[in-house]
Design an enzyme around this catalytic site. Structure first.
Site, mmCIF file in Angstrom:
data_model
loop_
_atom_site.group_PDB
_atom_site.id
_atom_site.type_symbol
_atom_site.label_atom_id
_atom_site.label_comp_id
_atom_site.label_asym_id
_atom_site.label_seq_id
_atom_site.Cartn_x
_atom_site.Cartn_y
_atom_site.Cartn_z
ATOM 1 C CG ASP A 50 -1.865 1.142 1.280
ATOM 2 O OD1 ASP A 50 -2.682 1.254 0.361
ATOM 3 O OD2 ASP A 50 -1.798 1.943 2.245
ATOM 4 C CD GLU A 61 15.857 -13.696 4.481
ATOM 5 O OE1 GLU A 61 15.013 -14.249 5.248
ATOM 6 O OE2 GLU A 61 16.460 -12.654 4.785
#
Length: 560
Positions: free
Chosen positions: A204, A270
Protein backbone atom coordinates in the site's frame (compact mmCIF):
# COMPACT_ATOMS: atom_id res chain seq x y z
CA UNK A 1 6.06 -27.41 -22.67
CA UNK A 2 5.29 -25.77 -19.30
CA UNK A 3 6.78 -22.33 -18.75
CA UNK A 4 9.68 -22.03 -16.34
CA UNK A 5 9.17 -18.28 -15.87
CA UNK A 6 8.14 -17.07 -12.42
CA UNK A 7 4.38 -17.32 -11.94
CA UNK A 8 3.94 -13.63 -11.21
CA UNK A 9 5.07 -12.55 -14.70
CA UNK A 10 1.79 -13.78 -16.20
CA UNK A 11 -0.53 -14.10 -13.20
CA UNK A 12 -4.17 -13.07 -13.13
CA UNK A 13 -4.74 -11.96 -9.55
CA UNK A 14 -8.19 -11.51 -8.04
CA UNK A 15 -8.58 -8.71 -5.50
CA UNK A 16 -10.61 -9.64 -2.43
CA UNK A 17 -11.94 -6.65 -0.52
CA UNK A 18 -12.61 -8.93 2.40
CA UNK A 19 -15.35 -6.87 4.08
CA UNK A 20 -17.49 -7.20 0.96
CA UNK A 21 -16.63 -10.60 -0.52
CA UNK A 22 -18.45 -13.23 1.54
CA UNK A 23 -19.80 -13.23 5.11
CA UNK A 24 -19.32 -16.58 6.80
CA UNK A 25 -20.68 -15.85 10.29
CA UNK A 26 -23.72 -13.72 9.49
CA UNK A 27 -22.65 -10.43 11.05
CA UNK A 28 -23.00 -8.53 7.77
CA UNK A 29 -19.26 -8.19 7.20
CA UNK A 30 -17.14 -10.42 4.96
CA UNK A 31 -14.57 -12.61 6.66
CA UNK A 32 -12.02 -15.40 6.25
CA UNK A 33 -14.64 -18.13 6.64
CA UNK A 34 -16.69 -16.62 3.83
CA UNK A 35 -13.65 -16.29 1.59
CA UNK A 36 -12.64 -19.89 2.22
CA UNK A 37 -16.13 -21.10 1.28
CA UNK A 38 -15.80 -19.38 -2.11
CA UNK A 39 -12.43 -20.84 -3.10
CA UNK A 40 -14.10 -23.33 -5.49
CA UNK A 41 -15.72 -20.38 -7.29
CA UNK A 42 -12.34 -18.67 -7.67
CA UNK A 43 -10.73 -21.88 -8.90
CA UNK A 44 -13.46 -22.29 -11.53
CA UNK A 45 -13.06 -18.64 -12.53
CA UNK A 46 -9.45 -19.45 -13.35
CA UNK A 47 -7.41 -16.96 -11.35
CA UNK A 48 -3.85 -17.65 -10.26
CA UNK A 49 -3.83 -15.80 -6.94
CA UNK A 50 -5.89 -13.66 -4.59
CA UNK A 51 -4.84 -10.32 -3.15
CA UNK A 52 -6.56 -9.75 0.19
CA UNK A 53 -7.08 -6.22 1.47
CA UNK A 54 -5.88 -5.72 5.07
CA UNK A 55 -7.15 -8.33 7.50
CA UNK A 56 -4.95 -7.28 10.43
CA UNK A 57 -6.10 -6.10 13.85
CA UNK A 58 -7.46 -2.58 13.38
CA UNK A 59 -9.86 -0.02 14.87
CA UNK A 60 -11.21 0.27 11.29
CA UNK A 61 -10.94 4.04 10.99
CA UNK A 62 -10.01 3.37 7.35
CA UNK A 63 -11.46 -0.14 7.07
CA UNK A 64 -8.24 -1.93 7.93
CA UNK A 65 -5.65 0.40 6.44
CA UNK A 66 -5.05 1.65 9.98
CA UNK A 67 -3.20 -1.37 11.38
CA UNK A 68 -2.80 -1.83 15.12
CA UNK A 69 -0.98 -5.18 14.95
CA UNK A 70 0.46 -6.65 11.75
CA UNK A 71 0.81 -10.14 13.25
CA UNK A 72 -2.79 -10.57 14.38
CA UNK A 73 -6.02 -10.99 12.42
CA UNK A 74 -8.83 -8.65 13.36
CA UNK A 75 -11.63 -10.55 15.17
CA UNK A 76 -14.08 -9.05 12.65
CA UNK A 77 -12.46 -11.30 10.01
CA UNK A 78 -11.38 -14.33 12.04
CA UNK A 79 -8.23 -15.61 13.72
CA UNK A 80 -4.61 -16.21 12.81
CA UNK A 81 -5.35 -19.95 12.78
CA UNK A 82 -8.14 -19.37 10.25
CA UNK A 83 -5.79 -17.30 8.09
CA UNK A 84 -3.24 -20.12 8.11
CA UNK A 85 -5.97 -22.62 7.19
CA UNK A 86 -7.13 -20.35 4.35
CA UNK A 87 -3.61 -20.16 2.92
CA UNK A 88 -3.35 -23.95 2.97
CA UNK A 89 -6.80 -24.40 1.43
CA UNK A 90 -6.12 -21.84 -1.30
CA UNK A 91 -2.91 -23.65 -2.23
CA UNK A 92 -4.86 -26.90 -2.54
CA UNK A 93 -7.12 -25.13 -5.05
CA UNK A 94 -4.07 -23.94 -6.98
CA UNK A 95 -4.48 -20.34 -5.82
CA UNK A 96 -1.68 -18.29 -4.31
CA UNK A 97 -2.31 -15.77 -1.52
CA UNK A 98 -1.04 -12.17 -1.40
CA UNK A 99 -2.08 -10.10 1.61
CA UNK A 100 -1.80 -6.32 1.80
CA UNK A 101 1.03 -4.70 3.75
CA UNK A 102 0.67 -1.08 4.91
CA UNK A 103 4.14 0.38 5.57
CA UNK A 104 3.51 4.13 5.30
CA UNK A 105 1.61 4.41 8.58
CA UNK A 106 0.08 2.53 11.48
CA UNK A 107 -3.07 2.96 13.50
CA UNK A 108 -2.98 5.51 16.28
CA UNK A 109 -3.81 2.51 18.49
CA UNK A 110 -0.57 0.70 17.56
CA UNK A 111 1.59 -0.02 20.59
CA UNK A 112 4.37 2.16 19.18
CA UNK A 113 2.18 5.22 18.73
CA UNK A 114 0.59 4.82 22.13
CA UNK A 115 4.07 4.65 23.64
CA UNK A 116 5.03 7.80 21.72
CA UNK A 117 2.03 9.66 23.10
CA UNK A 118 2.90 8.64 26.65
CA UNK A 119 6.61 9.37 26.36
CA UNK A 120 6.23 12.98 25.26
CA UNK A 121 8.29 15.40 23.13
CA UNK A 122 11.92 14.56 22.46
CA UNK A 123 11.56 10.90 23.47
CA UNK A 124 13.02 7.97 21.52
CA UNK A 125 9.51 6.58 21.15
CA UNK A 126 8.47 9.59 19.07
CA UNK A 127 11.39 9.13 16.69
CA UNK A 128 9.60 6.16 15.09
CA UNK A 129 6.97 8.60 13.76
CA UNK A 130 7.12 12.14 12.34
CA UNK A 131 6.62 14.56 15.23
CA UNK A 132 7.54 18.22 14.93
CA UNK A 133 6.95 21.52 16.74
CA UNK A 134 4.58 23.90 15.02
CA UNK A 135 5.26 27.18 13.30
CA UNK A 136 4.11 30.65 14.21
CA UNK A 137 3.39 32.15 17.64
CA UNK A 138 3.33 29.41 20.24
CA UNK A 139 3.75 26.74 17.55
CA UNK A 140 0.05 27.05 16.77
CA UNK A 141 0.45 26.49 13.03
CA UNK A 142 1.30 23.14 11.36
CA UNK A 143 4.99 22.48 10.60
CA UNK A 144 4.32 22.86 6.84
CA UNK A 145 1.51 23.11 4.31
CA UNK A 146 1.16 19.41 3.50
CA UNK A 147 -2.39 18.15 3.03
CA UNK A 148 -4.06 14.84 3.77
CA UNK A 149 -5.10 12.61 0.89
CA UNK A 150 -8.48 12.38 2.63
CA UNK A 151 -8.90 16.15 2.85
CA UNK A 152 -7.77 18.75 5.38
CA UNK A 153 -4.30 19.26 6.85
CA UNK A 154 -1.78 16.42 7.13
CA UNK A 155 -0.89 17.41 10.70
CA UNK A 156 -2.66 17.02 14.05
CA UNK A 157 -1.59 18.85 17.20
CA UNK A 158 -1.37 17.08 20.55
CA UNK A 159 -2.13 18.63 23.96
CA UNK A 160 1.63 18.80 24.66
CA UNK A 161 2.02 21.16 21.68
CA UNK A 162 3.75 18.87 19.17
CA UNK A 163 2.27 17.97 15.83
CA UNK A 164 2.34 14.55 14.13
CA UNK A 165 2.15 13.81 10.42
CA UNK A 166 -0.62 11.77 8.81
CA UNK A 167 -0.87 11.82 5.03
CA UNK A 168 -4.20 10.03 5.38
CA UNK A 169 -6.60 10.16 8.36
CA UNK A 170 -5.50 11.48 11.79
CA UNK A 171 -5.89 7.89 13.04
CA UNK A 172 -3.09 6.87 10.62
CA UNK A 173 0.18 8.46 11.82
CA UNK A 174 3.06 8.24 9.35
CA UNK A 175 6.09 6.21 10.29
CA UNK A 176 9.63 7.58 10.12
CA UNK A 177 11.39 5.35 7.61
CA UNK A 178 14.77 6.85 8.47
CA UNK A 179 14.54 5.02 11.80
CA UNK A 180 16.33 1.63 11.81
CA UNK A 181 13.73 0.07 14.13
CA UNK A 182 10.98 0.79 11.60
CA UNK A 183 12.92 -0.92 8.81
CA UNK A 184 13.80 -3.91 10.97
CA UNK A 185 10.22 -4.31 12.21
CA UNK A 186 8.75 -4.51 8.74
CA UNK A 187 11.34 -6.99 7.55
CA UNK A 188 10.36 -9.10 10.57
CA UNK A 189 6.66 -8.78 9.64
CA UNK A 190 7.38 -9.95 6.10
CA UNK A 191 9.20 -13.02 7.40
CA UNK A 192 6.35 -13.75 9.85
CA UNK A 193 3.87 -14.07 6.99
CA UNK A 194 6.23 -15.71 4.51
CA UNK A 195 6.80 -18.42 7.12
CA UNK A 196 3.02 -18.95 7.17
CA UNK A 197 2.97 -19.57 3.46
CA UNK A 198 1.87 -16.33 1.81
CA UNK A 199 3.16 -15.97 -1.72
CA UNK A 200 3.85 -12.25 -1.71
CA UNK A 201 2.50 -8.86 -0.69
CA UNK A 202 0.69 -5.95 -2.25
CA UNK A 203 2.38 -2.81 -0.89
CA UNK A 204 0.00 0.00 0.00
CA UNK A 205 1.20 3.52 -0.88
CA UNK A 206 4.52 2.12 -2.05
CA UNK A 207 5.51 5.53 -3.39
CA UNK A 208 5.20 7.02 0.10
CA UNK A 209 7.25 6.08 3.20
CA UNK A 210 10.27 8.36 2.77
CA UNK A 211 9.92 12.09 3.38
CA UNK A 212 12.32 14.95 2.75
CA UNK A 213 13.97 15.35 6.19
CA UNK A 214 13.67 19.13 5.91
CA UNK A 215 9.87 18.80 5.59
CA UNK A 216 9.63 21.71 3.12
CA UNK A 217 6.36 23.18 1.94
CA UNK A 218 4.86 21.73 -1.22
CA UNK A 219 6.39 22.86 -4.53
CA UNK A 220 4.87 25.99 -6.07
CA UNK A 221 1.49 25.40 -7.71
CA UNK A 222 1.43 21.84 -6.41
CA UNK A 223 -2.19 20.87 -5.96
CA UNK A 224 -3.42 18.75 -3.04
CA UNK A 225 -2.88 15.05 -3.61
CA UNK A 226 -6.01 12.97 -3.76
CA UNK A 227 -6.33 9.41 -2.53
CA UNK A 228 -5.13 8.15 -5.91
CA UNK A 229 -1.76 9.85 -5.98
CA UNK A 230 0.28 12.98 -6.25
CA UNK A 231 0.15 14.24 -9.80
CA UNK A 232 -2.02 14.68 -12.85
CA UNK A 233 -1.80 12.55 -15.96
CA UNK A 234 -2.51 13.59 -19.56
CA UNK A 235 -5.33 16.07 -19.48
CA UNK A 236 -7.80 15.00 -22.13
CA UNK A 237 -8.18 12.37 -24.80
CA UNK A 238 -9.13 15.11 -27.27
CA UNK A 239 -5.70 16.72 -26.89
CA UNK A 240 -2.39 15.26 -28.10
CA UNK A 241 -0.51 13.40 -25.39
CA UNK A 242 2.17 15.60 -23.89
CA UNK A 243 5.48 14.33 -22.48
CA UNK A 244 5.33 14.25 -18.72
CA UNK A 245 8.05 15.63 -16.51
CA UNK A 246 9.11 14.36 -13.11
CA UNK A 247 8.63 16.87 -10.32
CA UNK A 248 10.54 16.37 -7.07
CA UNK A 249 8.05 16.01 -4.26
CA UNK A 250 8.73 16.20 -0.52
CA UNK A 251 6.82 13.03 0.38
CA UNK A 252 5.88 11.09 -2.77
CA UNK A 253 8.11 8.88 -4.93
CA UNK A 254 11.45 9.86 -3.44
CA UNK A 255 14.56 8.04 -4.65
CA UNK A 256 15.43 6.86 -1.14
CA UNK A 257 12.37 4.60 -1.03
CA UNK A 258 14.12 2.11 -3.29
CA UNK A 259 16.64 1.32 -0.55
CA UNK A 260 13.71 -0.04 1.47
CA UNK A 261 12.52 -2.25 -1.35
CA UNK A 262 15.95 -3.61 -2.16
CA UNK A 263 16.06 -4.85 1.42
CA UNK A 264 12.57 -6.32 1.08
CA UNK A 265 13.58 -8.12 -2.10
CA UNK A 266 16.40 -9.78 -0.19
CA UNK A 267 13.89 -10.96 2.41
CA UNK A 268 11.60 -12.44 -0.24
CA UNK A 269 14.54 -14.20 -1.86
CA UNK A 270 15.22 -16.04 1.41
CA UNK A 271 12.07 -18.10 0.79
CA UNK A 272 11.32 -20.68 -1.94
CA UNK A 273 8.52 -20.48 -4.47
CA UNK A 274 9.05 -17.15 -6.23
CA UNK A 275 7.60 -14.97 -3.47
CA UNK A 276 6.76 -11.59 -4.96
CA UNK A 277 5.68 -8.02 -4.35
CA UNK A 278 3.36 -5.72 -6.27
CA UNK A 279 3.61 -1.99 -5.64
CA UNK A 280 0.78 0.46 -5.41
CA UNK A 281 3.08 3.16 -6.74
CA UNK A 282 1.76 6.35 -8.28
CA UNK A 283 4.55 7.85 -10.34
CA UNK A 284 4.42 10.84 -12.64
CA UNK A 285 6.28 9.21 -15.55
CA UNK A 286 6.65 5.63 -16.82
CA UNK A 287 10.39 5.90 -16.12
CA UNK A 288 9.73 6.65 -12.45
CA UNK A 289 7.36 3.68 -12.21
CA UNK A 290 9.96 1.39 -13.81
CA UNK A 291 12.41 2.31 -11.05
CA UNK A 292 10.30 0.29 -8.58
CA UNK A 293 10.68 -2.92 -10.54
CA UNK A 294 14.36 -3.02 -11.39
CA UNK A 295 15.98 -6.47 -11.02
CA UNK A 296 17.04 -5.83 -7.41
CA UNK A 297 13.76 -4.19 -6.40
CA UNK A 298 10.10 -5.12 -6.41
CA UNK A 299 8.68 -7.60 -8.89
CA UNK A 300 5.68 -5.76 -10.33
CA UNK A 301 3.74 -2.50 -9.99
CA UNK A 302 0.16 -1.55 -10.76
CA UNK A 303 -0.38 0.21 -14.06
CA UNK A 304 -2.67 3.06 -13.10
CA UNK A 305 -2.18 4.85 -16.41
CA UNK A 306 -4.15 2.03 -18.04
CA UNK A 307 -6.92 2.28 -15.45
CA UNK A 308 -7.24 6.03 -15.94
CA UNK A 309 -7.12 6.00 -19.74
CA UNK A 310 -9.91 7.42 -21.81
CA UNK A 311 -11.90 5.15 -24.12
CA UNK A 312 -9.80 6.26 -27.05
CA UNK A 313 -7.48 4.43 -29.43
CA UNK A 314 -4.63 6.92 -29.30
CA UNK A 315 -4.64 7.20 -25.53
CA UNK A 316 -4.83 3.47 -24.91
CA UNK A 317 -2.13 2.69 -27.44
CA UNK A 318 0.17 5.34 -25.97
CA UNK A 319 -0.30 3.90 -22.47
CA UNK A 320 0.34 0.35 -23.68
CA UNK A 321 3.45 1.38 -25.62
CA UNK A 322 4.85 3.48 -22.76
CA UNK A 323 4.24 0.74 -20.21
CA UNK A 324 5.78 -2.07 -22.23
CA UNK A 325 8.79 0.00 -23.25
CA UNK A 326 9.71 1.35 -19.82
CA UNK A 327 9.01 -1.82 -17.85
CA UNK A 328 10.63 -3.98 -20.49
CA UNK A 329 13.79 -1.86 -20.29
CA UNK A 330 14.31 -3.09 -16.71
CA UNK A 331 13.15 -6.65 -17.43
CA UNK A 332 9.82 -6.34 -15.57
CA UNK A 333 6.41 -7.44 -16.83
CA UNK A 334 3.53 -5.02 -17.16
CA UNK A 335 0.40 -5.41 -15.07
CA UNK A 336 -3.03 -4.23 -16.20
CA UNK A 337 -6.01 -3.26 -14.08
CA UNK A 338 -9.44 -1.73 -14.75
CA UNK A 339 -10.91 -1.30 -11.25
CA UNK A 340 -10.04 -1.62 -7.57
CA UNK A 341 -11.35 -0.72 -4.13
CA UNK A 342 -10.27 2.93 -4.47
CA UNK A 343 -11.86 3.88 -7.80
CA UNK A 344 -15.24 3.98 -9.50
CA UNK A 345 -16.09 0.64 -11.10
CA UNK A 346 -15.28 0.76 -14.79
CA UNK A 347 -18.73 -0.12 -16.25
CA UNK A 348 -19.92 3.13 -14.69
CA UNK A 349 -16.85 5.06 -15.83
CA UNK A 350 -17.30 3.74 -19.35
CA UNK A 351 -21.07 4.29 -19.24
CA UNK A 352 -20.85 7.97 -20.02
CA UNK A 353 -20.82 8.98 -23.65
CA UNK A 354 -17.43 10.66 -23.55
CA UNK A 355 -14.87 8.90 -21.36
CA UNK A 356 -12.04 11.33 -20.73
CA UNK A 357 -8.73 10.55 -19.13
CA UNK A 358 -9.12 10.59 -15.38
CA UNK A 359 -6.91 13.08 -13.55
CA UNK A 360 -5.32 11.41 -10.54
CA UNK A 361 -5.49 14.22 -8.05
CA UNK A 362 -9.14 15.04 -8.62
CA UNK A 363 -12.21 13.14 -7.38
CA UNK A 364 -14.06 11.29 -10.12
CA UNK A 365 -17.04 13.41 -11.15
CA UNK A 366 -19.49 11.58 -13.44
CA UNK A 367 -20.50 13.73 -16.39
CA UNK A 368 -23.93 13.13 -17.85
CA UNK A 369 -26.42 10.30 -17.36
CA UNK A 370 -25.23 6.74 -16.94
CA UNK A 371 -25.86 4.42 -19.88
CA UNK A 372 -25.09 1.12 -18.18
CA UNK A 373 -25.72 -0.88 -21.33
CA UNK A 374 -22.99 1.13 -23.06
CA UNK A 375 -20.70 0.88 -20.03
CA UNK A 376 -21.15 -2.87 -19.85
CA UNK A 377 -20.48 -3.31 -23.56
CA UNK A 378 -17.25 -1.34 -23.23
CA UNK A 379 -16.33 -3.19 -20.03
CA UNK A 380 -16.64 -6.53 -21.84
CA UNK A 381 -14.35 -5.29 -24.60
CA UNK A 382 -11.90 -3.81 -22.09
CA UNK A 383 -11.69 -7.16 -20.29
CA UNK A 384 -10.61 -8.94 -23.47
CA UNK A 385 -8.11 -6.19 -24.21
CA UNK A 386 -6.63 -6.35 -20.70
CA UNK A 387 -6.38 -10.13 -20.63
CA UNK A 388 -4.71 -10.24 -24.06
CA UNK A 389 -1.94 -7.76 -23.25
CA UNK A 390 1.55 -9.00 -22.31
CA UNK A 391 2.17 -9.48 -18.59
CA UNK A 392 -0.21 -9.96 -15.68
CA UNK A 393 -3.66 -8.64 -14.82
CA UNK A 394 -5.79 -7.83 -11.77
CA UNK A 395 -9.52 -8.45 -11.42
CA UNK A 396 -11.40 -6.56 -8.71
CA UNK A 397 -14.05 -8.69 -7.04
CA UNK A 398 -17.40 -8.29 -8.80
CA UNK A 399 -15.99 -6.99 -12.08
CA UNK A 400 -16.40 -10.50 -13.46
CA UNK A 401 -20.10 -10.04 -12.60
CA UNK A 402 -20.29 -6.69 -14.39
CA UNK A 403 -21.14 -4.80 -11.21
CA UNK A 404 -21.61 -1.05 -11.67
CA UNK A 405 -20.74 1.63 -9.14
CA UNK A 406 -23.49 2.19 -6.57
CA UNK A 407 -23.85 5.92 -7.07
CA UNK A 408 -26.94 6.49 -4.94
CA UNK A 409 -25.93 5.21 -1.51
CA UNK A 410 -27.76 7.30 1.11
CA UNK A 411 -25.50 9.80 2.81
CA UNK A 412 -26.41 8.28 6.16
CA UNK A 413 -24.65 5.01 5.31
CA UNK A 414 -21.41 6.43 3.88
CA UNK A 415 -18.43 5.23 5.91
CA UNK A 416 -15.33 6.19 3.91
CA UNK A 417 -13.32 8.76 5.91
CA UNK A 418 -13.05 10.84 2.73
CA UNK A 419 -16.73 11.79 3.14
CA UNK A 420 -16.15 13.46 6.50
CA UNK A 421 -12.67 14.80 5.81
CA UNK A 422 -13.82 16.48 2.60
CA UNK A 423 -16.63 18.32 4.36
CA UNK A 424 -19.20 16.13 2.59
CA UNK A 425 -18.05 17.25 -0.86
CA UNK A 426 -16.50 13.93 -1.94
CA UNK A 427 -18.62 10.81 -1.40
CA UNK A 428 -15.52 8.65 -1.21
CA UNK A 429 -15.07 5.04 -2.23
CA UNK A 430 -18.04 3.23 -0.67
CA UNK A 431 -19.81 2.92 -4.02
CA UNK A 432 -17.29 0.38 -5.31
CA UNK A 433 -17.18 -1.52 -2.01
CA UNK A 434 -20.79 -2.68 -1.69
CA UNK A 435 -20.96 -6.42 -0.82
CA UNK A 436 -21.18 -8.54 -3.95
CA UNK A 437 -24.20 -10.73 -4.88
CA UNK A 438 -23.87 -14.48 -5.00
CA UNK A 439 -27.42 -15.84 -5.32
CA UNK A 440 -31.11 -15.19 -4.81
CA UNK A 441 -33.49 -12.38 -5.68
CA UNK A 442 -33.26 -10.19 -2.59
CA UNK A 443 -30.56 -8.83 -0.25
CA UNK A 444 -28.19 -10.11 1.01
CA UNK A 445 -28.05 -12.12 -2.25
CA UNK A 446 -26.12 -14.97 -0.64
CA UNK A 447 -23.45 -12.64 0.75
CA UNK A 448 -24.45 -13.72 4.29
CA UNK A 449 -25.92 -17.04 5.43
CA UNK A 450 -29.65 -17.53 5.18
CA UNK A 451 -31.91 -16.42 8.05
CA UNK A 452 -29.47 -14.00 9.67
CA UNK A 453 -30.53 -10.73 11.25
CA UNK A 454 -27.51 -8.58 10.40
CA UNK A 455 -27.76 -6.59 7.18
CA UNK A 456 -24.70 -6.17 4.93
CA UNK A 457 -22.44 -3.39 6.18
CA UNK A 458 -23.32 -1.36 3.07
CA UNK A 459 -26.78 -1.78 1.49
CA UNK A 460 -27.01 -3.66 -1.79
CA UNK A 461 -29.27 -2.37 -4.59
CA UNK A 462 -32.56 -4.23 -4.83
CA UNK A 463 -31.93 -5.24 -8.44
CA UNK A 464 -28.58 -6.91 -7.93
CA UNK A 465 -30.00 -10.41 -8.18
CA UNK A 466 -29.52 -10.23 -11.95
CA UNK A 467 -25.78 -9.71 -11.38
CA UNK A 468 -25.36 -12.66 -9.02
CA UNK A 469 -22.94 -15.47 -9.78
CA UNK A 470 -25.86 -17.92 -9.59
CA UNK A 471 -27.90 -16.01 -12.18
CA UNK A 472 -24.99 -15.69 -14.60
CA UNK A 473 -23.59 -19.21 -14.37
CA UNK A 474 -24.41 -21.14 -17.53
CA UNK A 475 -25.53 -18.06 -19.45
CA UNK A 476 -23.00 -17.87 -22.27
CA UNK A 477 -23.86 -14.21 -22.88
CA UNK A 478 -23.10 -13.18 -19.27
CA UNK A 479 -20.10 -11.25 -18.04
CA UNK A 480 -19.14 -14.10 -15.70
CA UNK A 481 -19.02 -16.68 -18.48
CA UNK A 482 -17.04 -14.24 -20.65
CA UNK A 483 -14.40 -13.97 -17.92
CA UNK A 484 -14.36 -17.72 -17.38
CA UNK A 485 -13.90 -18.35 -21.10
CA UNK A 486 -11.18 -15.70 -21.41
CA UNK A 487 -9.23 -17.01 -18.43
CA UNK A 488 -9.53 -20.58 -19.71
CA UNK A 489 -8.13 -19.57 -23.09
CA UNK A 490 -5.43 -17.52 -21.42
CA UNK A 491 -4.22 -20.65 -19.67
CA UNK A 492 -4.45 -22.78 -22.80
CA UNK A 493 -2.89 -20.48 -25.38
CA UNK A 494 0.91 -20.19 -25.29
CA UNK A 495 0.67 -16.73 -26.87
CA UNK A 496 -0.98 -15.19 -23.81
CA UNK A 497 0.61 -14.08 -20.56
CA UNK A 498 4.13 -12.70 -20.47
CA UNK A 499 5.81 -11.71 -23.72
CA UNK A 500 5.50 -9.09 -26.45
CA UNK A 501 2.98 -7.85 -28.99
CA UNK A 502 3.07 -6.56 -32.55
CA UNK A 503 0.66 -3.84 -33.67
CA UNK A 504 -1.37 -4.60 -36.79
CA UNK A 505 -2.66 -2.20 -39.39
CA UNK A 506 -6.24 -1.32 -38.52
CA UNK A 507 -8.96 1.17 -39.49
CA UNK A 508 -9.15 4.45 -37.62
CA UNK A 509 -10.56 3.91 -34.16
CA UNK A 510 -9.56 0.23 -33.99
CA UNK A 511 -6.80 -1.35 -31.89
CA UNK A 512 -5.34 -4.56 -33.29
CA UNK A 513 -2.28 -6.54 -32.30
CA UNK A 514 -0.88 -10.01 -32.68
CA UNK A 515 0.96 -12.22 -30.25
CA UNK A 516 3.01 -15.24 -31.22
CA UNK A 517 2.19 -17.94 -31.83
CA UNK A 518 -1.02 -17.49 -33.78
CA UNK A 519 -3.12 -15.02 -31.78
CA UNK A 520 -4.64 -11.60 -32.46
CA UNK A 521 -6.82 -9.21 -30.47
CA UNK A 522 -9.00 -6.56 -32.10
CA UNK A 523 -10.91 -3.83 -30.24
CA UNK A 524 -13.31 -1.50 -32.03
CA UNK A 525 -13.44 1.85 -30.24
CA UNK A 526 -14.93 3.65 -33.23
CA UNK A 527 -18.57 4.48 -33.95
CA UNK A 528 -18.78 2.16 -36.99
CA UNK A 529 -18.67 -1.64 -37.40
CA UNK A 530 -15.53 -3.03 -39.03
CA UNK A 531 -14.56 -6.36 -40.59
CA UNK A 532 -12.17 -8.57 -38.71
CA UNK A 533 -8.65 -8.98 -40.05
CA UNK A 534 -7.75 -12.21 -41.79
CA UNK A 535 -7.93 -15.13 -39.36
CA UNK A 536 -8.44 -18.86 -39.19
CA UNK A 537 -11.04 -18.91 -36.41
CA UNK A 538 -12.85 -16.74 -33.90
CA UNK A 539 -11.75 -17.76 -30.40
CA UNK A 540 -13.89 -15.39 -28.34
CA UNK A 541 -15.78 -12.12 -28.76
CA UNK A 542 -17.22 -9.68 -26.28
CA UNK A 543 -20.51 -9.57 -28.18
CA UNK A 544 -22.20 -11.17 -31.17
CA UNK A 545 -20.84 -10.46 -34.63
CA UNK A 546 -23.25 -9.37 -37.34
CA UNK A 547 -22.32 -10.40 -40.87
CA UNK A 548 -18.77 -10.93 -39.67
CA UNK A 549 -18.43 -7.32 -38.51
CA UNK A 550 -17.10 -6.21 -35.13
CA UNK A 551 -19.57 -3.70 -33.74
CA UNK A 552 -18.57 -0.49 -31.95
CA UNK A 553 -17.27 -1.05 -28.40
CA UNK A 554 -16.61 -4.73 -29.01
CA UNK A 555 -13.48 -6.89 -28.96
CA UNK A 556 -12.50 -10.23 -30.43
CA UNK A 557 -9.78 -12.83 -29.95
CA UNK A 558 -8.67 -14.55 -33.15
CA UNK A 559 -6.56 -17.51 -34.17
CA UNK A 560 -4.31 -16.35 -37.01
Amino acid sequence: MPSTAPWWRSAVIYQVYIRSFADGNGDGVGDIAGLRSRLPYLERLGVDAIWINPWYESPMADHGYDVADFRRIDPLFGTLAEAEQLIEAAHRHGIRVIPDIVPNHTSDQHIWFQAALSAGPGSPERERYVFRPGRGPGGAEPPNDWVSCFGGPAWTRLPDGEWYLHLFAPQQPDLNWEHPEVRAEFESILRFWFERGVDGFRIDVAHGLVKDPELPDLPPREEPAGVLGPLSRRDDADEPARPRQHVDHPHWDRDEVHDVYRAWRRVADEFPGDRSFVAEAWADTPERLAAYVRPDGLHTAFNFDFLMSSWDVKDLRAVIDDSLAMLGAVGAPATWVLSNHDVVRHPSRYGRKAVKRWVANEPYRPEGPLDLELGTRRARAAALLMLALPGGAYIYQGEELGLPEVEDLPEAVLQDPIWERSGHTDRGRDGCRVPIPWSGAAPPFGFSPQNVSAEPWLPQPAGWGAFSAEAQTGDETSMLELYRAALRLRRELPALGDGTLTWLRAPEGVLAFSRAPGFACVVNLSAEPHPLPEHTSLLLSSGPLEDGLLAPDQAAWLAV
